[in-house]
Scaffold this active site. Structure first.
Site, PDB file in Angstrom:
ATOM      1  N   ASN A 133       0.786  -1.233   0.000  1.00 28.45           N
ATOM      2  CA  ASN A 133       0.000   0.000   0.000  1.00 28.45           C
ATOM      3  C   ASN A 133       0.822   1.290   0.000  1.00 28.45           C
ATOM      4  OD1 ASN A 133       0.644  -0.927   2.596  1.00 28.45           O
ATOM      5  ND2 ASN A 133      -1.062   0.124   3.552  1.00 28.45           N
ATOM      6  N   GLY A 208       2.086  -5.447   7.845  1.00 27.56           N
ATOM      7  CA  GLY A 208       1.113  -6.206   7.067  1.00 27.56           C
ATOM      8  C   GLY A 208      -0.022  -6.704   7.932  1.00 27.56           C
ATOM      9  N   SER A 209      -0.646  -7.783   7.514  1.00 26.31           N
ATOM     10  CA  SER A 209      -1.833  -8.293   8.188  1.00 26.31           C
ATOM     11  C   SER A 209      -1.487  -8.913   9.537  1.00 26.31           C
ATOM     12  CB  SER A 209      -2.537  -9.332   7.313  1.00 26.31           C
ATOM     13  OG  SER A 209      -1.807 -10.542   7.283  1.00 26.31           O
ATOM     14  N   GLU A 230       4.118  -4.148  12.825  1.00 26.85           N
ATOM     15  CA  GLU A 230       3.107  -3.098  12.636  1.00 26.85           C
ATOM     16  C   GLU A 230       2.020  -3.714  11.773  1.00 26.85           C
ATOM     17  OE1 GLU A 230       4.022   0.984  12.754  1.00 26.85           O
ATOM     18  OE2 GLU A 230       2.877   1.400  10.939  1.00 26.85           O
ATOM     19  N   LEU A 231       0.913  -4.064  12.417  1.00 27.00           N
ATOM     20  CA  LEU A 231      -0.069  -4.932  11.774  1.00 27.00           C
ATOM     21  C   LEU A 231      -1.370  -4.200  11.455  1.00 27.00           C
ATOM     22  CD1 LEU A 231       0.668  -8.065  14.006  1.00 27.00           C
ATOM     23  CD2 LEU A 231       1.790  -7.330  11.889  1.00 27.00           C
ATOM     24  N   CYS A 264      -3.543   1.120   6.771  1.00 25.28           N
ATOM     25  CA  CYS A 264      -3.806   0.480   8.066  1.00 25.28           C
ATOM     26  C   CYS A 264      -4.445   1.450   9.042  1.00 25.28           C
ATOM     27  CB  CYS A 264      -2.512  -0.091   8.643  1.00 25.28           C
ATOM     28  SG  CYS A 264      -1.809  -1.432   7.674  1.00 25.28           S
ATOM     29  N   GLU A 364     -10.954  -5.829   9.613  1.00 26.49           N
ATOM     30  CA  GLU A 364     -10.322  -4.753   8.857  1.00 26.49           C
ATOM     31  C   GLU A 364     -10.799  -4.807   7.421  1.00 26.49           C
ATOM     32  OE1 GLU A 364      -5.921  -2.842   8.100  1.00 26.49           O
ATOM     33  OE2 GLU A 364      -6.068  -5.010   8.313  1.00 26.49           O
TER      34      GLU A 364
END
Length: 459
Positions: A133, A208-209, A230-231, A264, A364
């Protein structure tokens, strides 16, 4: 490791490039080169690295057009947004270069010793895994402080953005990091364990996820490797009853639709006080409708395609589930069917009214979909906001700042923004709680994550 992958232009569906995955044998050589770079960095001063980061910033400025087009080609965001991403990266590099002395000079600590101090030393190569992204920004956001400390990066960008990864390696090389301080790889998820099992790889940073992050963190834990995760996020935008509705609806649009909703920290759950709910929705709808969708190469475009067909498919499936669970469409949209958009991965914005058990409130959603819910006062709004597995960011909108700050203090999230959309800032820590991960990027906190915080006592 065998197989092919490549980039597809999200605006046209056209295949752009094709690459082979890095083999395990090649990966071993890359790790060795990265470790050698670490050994060299241990003998250099952070001031040398800071000077190279200033050169990196200059190169980002000089290459803004080509880098922006590359981001748009591979990810699909409007060209103007891609340029802003490059500009943000250059500012980030300059921030850390100019703060090197403040962040990395040894800190004296008064004790009974003749001298005692704390210094930050590198720990070794760090494996970096980045999503699609913000393929440039998210790479440099964590890589710059890690490299400034003296740790080399083994970088893996999203498989849909391979040429951004290649361009990054060239940027670092041309800036003077010529010894393998930043090496790009085309690894498969199965090779994560191979890398983390290698004793010369000392950590992993992943954006990411939450599902993928949990697996990577588990592997890192297995080999006792430092990790920062960092999710995902399902950020709440809480509109208090004293909010300026005209301002709040504009902020809501910008928070949700920036980057096509593929952020995110984008606002996803819009928790609106019941006293102003109807008026808020009434003023929100025309502003969402006015957001121009189209080719990311056209100047007037505000909303380009989503980054890939799987993203459209996932969002459409979530939408269908949400409607089956009682969601009420307030503004219709969905997958684009117009002839001029049909070849790309376009999705028209939607607003859906939900309850707190709806999938659109609990999961999400990556795309231009607003989940709206009524709050029966401030206490209920807080309960709704914290009723999430995620805790990345949140936005509070209200005219009484003291009241908004008091409300924000009770939110379970890593970054709260009052009367402004959440956006990462080089000066402030970035990261989440709960299923949004752990560790921090940016500011002095980002410097410390992959450093050996070494105490020295001299008698």
């Amino acid at each position: 490791m065998s197989g092919l992958f490549g980039a597809i232009n999200p605006a046209t569906g056209e295949k752009l490039t094709e690459y082979q995955y890095t083999t395990n044998e090649e990966l071993d050589k890359i790790v060795e080169k990265s470790y050698q770079a670490y050994e060299l960095q241990r003998d250099t001063d952070y001031k040398e690295r800071a000077a190279k980061l200033l050169k990196l910033a200059d190169l980002l400025d000089q290459r803004i057009e080509e880098l922006a087009k590359l981001i748009t080609d591979e990810m699909g965001k409007p060209l103007s947004a891609s340029k802003q991403e490059v500009e943000k990266c250059a500012k980030h590099a300059r921030f850390y270069a100019n703060k090197a002395e403040e962040f990395l000079a040894p800190k004296l600590v008064k004790t009974e010793a003749k001298s005692s101090y704390v210094r930050l030393d590198p720990i070794g190569p760090v494996y970096q895994i980045i999503p699609f992204n913000f393929p440039l920004w998210l790479s440099l956001k964590s890589a710059i402080p890690i490299i400034l400390v003296g740790n080399p990066i083994i970088h893996r960008n999203a498989k849909t953005c391979p040429d951004v990864g290649i361009a990054l390696e060239k940027l670092f090389y041309d800036a003077g990091f010529t010894n393998g301080e930043f090496l790009n790889v085309f690894t498969d998820h199965k090779q994560t364990e191979i890398l983390l099992a290698n004793p010369k790889v000392r950590g992993v940073t992943f954006t990411g996820s939450s599902a993928a992050g949990a697996k990577i963190a588990e592997t890192a834990g297995k080999y006792l490797k430092k990790s920062v995760m960092e999710l995902g996020g399902s950020d709440a935008v809480i509109i208090l009853d004293d909010a300026n509705i005209d301002t709040a609806t504009t902020l809501a649009v910008n928070s949700r639709l920036r980057n096509g909703g593929q952020t995110c920290t984008a606002g996803k759950r819009f928790i609106i006080d019941e006293k102003i709910y109807d008026e808020f929705i009434e003023k929100l709808i025309p502003k969402v409708k006015a957001f121009k969708i189209g080719s990311p190469y056209e100047k007037e475009t505000q909303l380009g395609p989503l980054a890939g067909k799987p993203i459209v498919k996932t969002l459409q499936e979530q939408l269908e589930r949400g409607l089956k669970e009682g969601g009420k469409v307030l503004l219709d949209g969905g997958e684009a069917r117009e002839e001029n958009l049909s070849k790309g991965f376009y999705f028209h914005p939607m607003i859906v009214e939900v309850d707190e058990n709806n999938v659109l409130f609990q999961e999400e959603t990556f795309g231009p979909l607003f989940a709206a819910i009524r709050a029966k006062g401030t206490d209920h709004a807080l309960k709704l906001a914290n009723n999430s597995q995620y805790g990345l960011g949140a936005v509070v909108l209200g005219e009484d700042r003291a009241r908004a700050e008091k409300f924000a203090s009770k939110l379970e999230a890593g970054y709260i923004s009052i009367n402004k959309p959440v956006s990462s800032d080089s000066r402030l820590p970035s990261g989440g709680v709960k299923n949004s991960g752990f560790g921090r990027e940016c500011g002095e906190w980002g410097i410390q994550e992959f450093a050996n915080i070494k105490a020295v006592w001299v008698d």
